[in-house]
Design a protein around this motif. Structure first.
Motif, PDB file in Angstrom:
ATOM      1  N   SER A   1       0.835  -1.213   0.000  1.00 37.03           N
ATOM      2  CA  SER A   1       0.000   0.000   0.000  1.00 37.03           C
ATOM      3  C   SER A   1       0.862   1.253   0.000  1.00 37.03           C
ATOM      4  CB  SER A   1      -0.940  -0.010   1.206  1.00 37.03           C
ATOM      5  OG  SER A   1      -1.827  -1.104   1.151  1.00 37.03           O
ATOM      6  N   MET A   2       1.934   1.243   0.781  1.00 35.61           N
ATOM      7  CA  MET A   2       2.828   2.400   0.818  1.00 35.61           C
ATOM      8  C   MET A   2       3.536   2.580  -0.518  1.00 35.61           C
ATOM      9  SD  MET A   2       4.477   2.396   4.670  1.00 35.61           S
ATOM     10  CE  MET A   2       4.771   0.627   4.814  1.00 35.61           C
ATOM     11  N   ALA A   3       3.884   1.477  -1.186  1.00 35.67           N
ATOM     12  CA  ALA A   3       4.537   1.581  -2.495  1.00 35.67           C
ATOM     13  C   ALA A   3       3.595   2.207  -3.525  1.00 35.67           C
ATOM     14  CB  ALA A   3       4.996   0.202  -2.956  1.00 35.67           C
ATOM     15  N   ARG A   4       2.331   1.850  -3.481  1.00 28.50           N
ATOM     16  CA  ARG A   4       1.364   2.438  -4.417  1.00 28.50           C
ATOM     17  C   ARG A   4       1.216   3.941  -4.186  1.00 28.50           C
ATOM     18  NH1 ARG A   4      -3.869  -1.533  -5.307  1.00 28.50           N
ATOM     19  NH2 ARG A   4      -2.907  -2.858  -6.907  1.00 28.50           N
ATOM     20  N   ILE A   5       1.155   4.340  -2.916  1.00 23.69           N
ATOM     21  CA  ILE A   5       1.060   5.771  -2.610  1.00 23.69           C
ATOM     22  C   ILE A   5       2.309   6.499  -3.080  1.00 23.69           C
ATOM     23  CG2 ILE A   5       1.018   7.432  -0.722  1.00 23.69           C
ATOM     24  CD1 ILE A   5      -1.682   6.237  -1.238  1.00 23.69           C
ATOM     25  N   MET A   6       3.473   5.906  -2.834  1.00 24.95           N
ATOM     26  CA  MET A   6       4.732   6.533  -3.254  1.00 24.95           C
ATOM     27  C   MET A   6       4.807   6.628  -4.767  1.00 24.95           C
ATOM     28  SD  MET A   6       7.405   7.867  -1.917  1.00 24.95           S
ATOM     29  CE  MET A   6       8.871   8.603  -2.646  1.00 24.95           C
ATOM     30  N   ARG A   7       4.360   5.619  -5.461  1.00 27.83           N
ATOM     31  CA  ARG A   7       4.387   5.620  -6.926  1.00 27.83           C
ATOM     32  C   ARG A   7       3.517   6.746  -7.484  1.00 27.83           C
ATOM     33  NH1 ARG A   7       0.488   3.753 -10.243  1.00 27.83           N
ATOM     34  NH2 ARG A   7       1.065   3.337 -12.435  1.00 27.83           N
ATOM     35  N   SER A   8       2.273   6.837  -7.006  1.00 27.25           N
ATOM     36  CA  SER A   8       1.372   7.865  -7.540  1.00 27.25           C
ATOM     37  C   SER A   8       1.859   9.264  -7.209  1.00 27.25           C
ATOM     38  CB  SER A   8      -0.043   7.649  -6.983  1.00 27.25           C
ATOM     39  OG  SER A   8      -0.059   7.775  -5.570  1.00 27.25           O
ATOM     40  N   THR A   9       2.421   9.460  -6.006  1.00 27.32           N
ATOM     41  CA  THR A   9       2.926  10.781  -5.632  1.00 27.32           C
ATOM     42  C   THR A   9       4.146  11.153  -6.452  1.00 27.32           C
ATOM     43  OG1 THR A   9       2.168  10.318  -3.374  1.00 27.32           O
ATOM     44  CG2 THR A   9       3.599  12.216  -3.692  1.00 27.32           C
ATOM     45  N   ALA A  10       5.030  10.178  -6.713  1.00 29.36           N
ATOM     46  CA  ALA A  10       6.210  10.453  -7.535  1.00 29.36           C
ATOM     47  C   ALA A  10       5.817  10.795  -8.962  1.00 29.36           C
ATOM     48  CB  ALA A  10       7.149   9.242  -7.521  1.00 29.36           C
ATOM     49  N   MET A  11       4.805  10.134  -9.494  1.00 32.66           N
ATOM     50  CA  MET A  11       4.340  10.436 -10.850  1.00 32.66           C
ATOM     51  C   MET A  11       3.795  11.857 -10.946  1.00 32.66           C
ATOM     52  SD  MET A  11       2.499   6.850 -11.983  1.00 32.66           S
ATOM     53  CE  MET A  11       2.133   7.470 -13.620  1.00 32.66           C
ATOM     54  N   GLN A  12       3.079  12.298  -9.926  1.00 33.42           N
ATOM     55  CA  GLN A  12       2.548  13.660  -9.930  1.00 33.42           C
ATOM     56  C   GLN A  12       3.656  14.691  -9.758  1.00 33.42           C
ATOM     57  OE1 GLN A  12      -0.411  13.762  -6.860  1.00 33.42           O
ATOM     58  NE2 GLN A  12      -1.807  12.354  -7.911  1.00 33.42           N
ATOM     59  N   THR A  13       4.616  14.376  -8.869  1.00 30.47           N
ATOM     60  CA  THR A  13       5.668  15.342  -8.563  1.00 30.47           C
ATOM     61  C   THR A  13       6.607  15.557  -9.744  1.00 30.47           C
ATOM     62  OG1 THR A  13       5.584  14.626  -6.245  1.00 30.47           O
ATOM     63  CG2 THR A  13       7.504  15.901  -6.924  1.00 30.47           C
ATOM     64  N   LYS A  14       6.919  14.496 -10.493  1.00 30.48           N
ATOM     65  CA  LYS A  14       7.874  14.641 -11.603  1.00 30.48           C
ATOM     66  C   LYS A  14       7.321  15.504 -12.729  1.00 30.48           C
ATOM     67  CE  LYS A  14       6.742  10.677 -14.547  1.00 30.48           C
ATOM     68  NZ  LYS A  14       7.268   9.456 -15.194  1.00 30.48           N
ATOM     69  N   GLN A  15       6.005  15.751 -12.744  1.00 23.60           N
ATOM     70  CA  GLN A  15       5.402  16.603 -13.756  1.00 23.60           C
ATOM     71  C   GLN A  15       5.302  18.062 -13.317  1.00 23.60           C
ATOM     72  OE1 GLN A  15       1.627  14.750 -14.570  1.00 23.60           O
ATOM     73  NE2 GLN A  15       2.539  12.875 -15.381  1.00 23.60           N
ATOM     74  N   SER A  16       5.825  18.371 -12.139  1.00 20.30           N
ATOM     75  CA  SER A  16       5.755  19.742 -11.633  1.00 20.30           C
ATOM     76  C   SER A  16       6.673  20.662 -12.427  1.00 20.30           C
ATOM     77  CB  SER A  16       6.138  19.774 -10.149  1.00 20.30           C
ATOM     78  OG  SER A  16       5.281  18.936  -9.395  1.00 20.30           O
ATOM     79  N   ASP A  17       6.393  21.950 -12.342  1.00 12.42           N
ATOM     80  CA  ASP A  17       7.165  22.933 -13.111  1.00 12.42           C
ATOM     81  C   ASP A  17       8.619  22.989 -12.663  1.00 12.42           C
ATOM     82  OD1 ASP A  17       4.894  23.531 -14.529  1.00 12.42           O
ATOM     83  OD2 ASP A  17       4.351  25.258 -13.261  1.00 12.42           O
ATOM     84  N   TYR A  18       8.868  22.888 -11.354  1.00 12.98           N
ATOM     85  CA  TYR A  18      10.250  22.999 -10.888  1.00 12.98           C
ATOM     86  C   TYR A  18      11.086  21.795 -11.313  1.00 12.98           C
ATOM     87  CZ  TYR A  18       8.407  20.108  -7.057  1.00 12.98           C
ATOM     88  OH  TYR A  18       7.804  19.119  -6.313  1.00 12.98           O
ATOM     89  N   VAL A  19      10.462  20.627 -11.458  1.00 14.53           N
ATOM     90  CA  VAL A  19      11.194  19.467 -11.960  1.00 14.53           C
ATOM     91  C   VAL A  19      11.482  19.649 -13.450  1.00 14.53           C
ATOM     92  CG1 VAL A  19      11.112  16.970 -12.307  1.00 14.53           C
ATOM     93  CG2 VAL A  19      10.182  17.965 -10.220  1.00 14.53           C
ATOM     94  N   THR A  20      10.512  20.153 -14.201  1.00 19.29           N
ATOM     95  CA  THR A  20      10.722  20.425 -15.624  1.00 19.29           C
ATOM     96  C   THR A  20      11.819  21.457 -15.821  1.00 19.29           C
ATOM     97  OG1 THR A  20       8.382  19.949 -16.047  1.00 19.29           O
ATOM     98  CG2 THR A  20       9.593  21.142 -17.751  1.00 19.29           C
ATOM     99  N   ALA A  21      11.827  22.496 -14.974  1.00 16.82           N
ATOM    100  CA  ALA A  21      12.861  23.529 -15.078  1.00 16.82           C
ATOM    101  C   ALA A  21      14.238  22.962 -14.759  1.00 16.82           C
ATOM    102  CB  ALA A  21      12.538  24.681 -14.127  1.00 16.82           C
ATOM    103  N   ALA A  22      14.337  22.126 -13.737  1.00 17.20           N
ATOM    104  CA  ALA A  22      15.618  21.513 -13.391  1.00 17.20           C
ATOM    105  C   ALA A  22      16.106  20.600 -14.502  1.00 17.20           C
ATOM    106  CB  ALA A  22      15.483  20.733 -12.085  1.00 17.20           C
TER     107      ALA A  22
END
Length: 320
Positions: free
Chosen positions: A196-217
């Motif tokens: 269950s924790m892995a699923r939560i971590m996976r979905s959160t990582a997928m959302q975070t990598k699409q953020s503007d600051y990640v794109t800028a980096a």
């Protein structure tokens, strides 16, 4: 003639003017205007919440019991006398005696160490596995995500009790004696508790990598490792921490369940699940050997769930 009052009020030198300017930069108004970080806001919010303070106090007491049980109970938890079997709670024994004449209060206090230790270590192990698989799956996606996600689905399809019994029975020698002790229970709870924790971590990582600051980096040439560990991981960790806090109480309950069923921790190790298991044979004659360890399990699970809810509300700006 120049005004003497105005002349004396003016700075006499450049040094005095510089000192006055420096003093002005430390004014209370500017200090109050300094923005706080999300973590500072969360801590400031948590210390004002009874939903956080009450379970935190309970957990601190439980941790103190686990670390220093002799400070809370002077009686020997292994000292049992049949002559005092099933005696009711009294001034000498606050929780009474069990069927073997053992002090229930002392055994409950000393059982806290086993239950808390198993819960904390199993939760840390499960969270570490979930962090690795969830972060890799969510960050890379594609076929890596597909393989990890299908593996999580397969493990989640195994019934918890059946899987735990199979794992614990593997910790037996050729003569049928259990080996590993607490480590066998830790292995079973860790292997079955991370999905269950892995699923939560996976979905959160997928959302975070699409953020503007990640794109800028990424556009500035940041490496994959820097993107993953400096930008995605810190900002995707909050849901994992919240779920791990809640899961800690659930894992403590699972350990008590396995010990109650006779496949978990065994004597002479003391745990709340072992005490519940031993009290069932004489439950019609006396309830107190069962009620006190079961009550400690319930209070501990409730405290960690309340703590997780409070941390989630404080760390999630959308819930404020």
């Amino acid at each position: 003639m120049p005004d003497a009052t105005k002349t004396s009020a003016a700075p006499e030198s450049a040094e005095e003017a510089k000192a006055a300017s420096a003093k002005g930069t430390n004014s209370p108004v500017k200090e109050l205007a300094k923005p706080r970080s999300l973590l500072q806001d969360a801590v400031r919010d948590l210390v004002r919440r009874p939903l956080f303070l009450i379970p935190s106090g309970i957990i601190l007491v439980l941790v103190a019991m686990a670390a220093f049980p002799s400070l809370f109970a002077s009686a020997d938890p292994q000292l049992c006398e049949l002559g005092r079997s099933l005696q009711k709670p009294s001034a000498d024994a606050w929780f009474g005696y069990d069927a073997r004449g053992c002090d229930v209060y002392a055994r409950t206090i000393y059982g806290t160490r086993t239950s808390i230790t198993v819960g904390v270590l199993a939760t840390l192990g499960s969270a570490l596995i979930a962090l690795v698989f969830g972060l890799v799956a969510g960050f890379y996606g594609k076929w890596i995500d597909a393989i990890i996600s299908r593996g999580i689905d397969i493990v989640m399809g195994i019934p918890f009790l059946v899987g735990a019994i199979v794992i614990l029975n593997s910790f037996r020698d050729d003569d049928g004696f259990r080996i590993g002790g607490i480590w066998g229970v830790l292995t079973a709870l860790t292997v079955l508790g991370w999905m269950s924790m892995a699923r939560i971590m996976r979905s959160t990582a997928m959302q975070t990598k699409q953020s503007d600051y990640v794109t800028a980096a990424r556009s500035l040439g940041a490496s994959t490792g820097r993107l993953m560990f400096r930008h995605v991981l810190p900002n995707a960790l909050t849901p994992l921490i919240v779920l791990a806090t809640i899961s800690l109480g659930v894992i403590i309950s699972a350990e008590a369940t396995l010990s109650f069923l006779g496949v978990g921790i065994q004597e002479p190790t003391i745990s709340w699940g072992v005490m519940i298991n031993q009290s069932l044979g004489r439950i019609r004659e006396s309830l107190h050997p069962l009620l006190f360890p079961a009550g400690f399990v319930s209070i501990t699970v409730l405290a960690f769930i309340m703590l997780g809810d409070a941390v989630r509300d404080a760390l999630d700006p959308k819930l404020r």
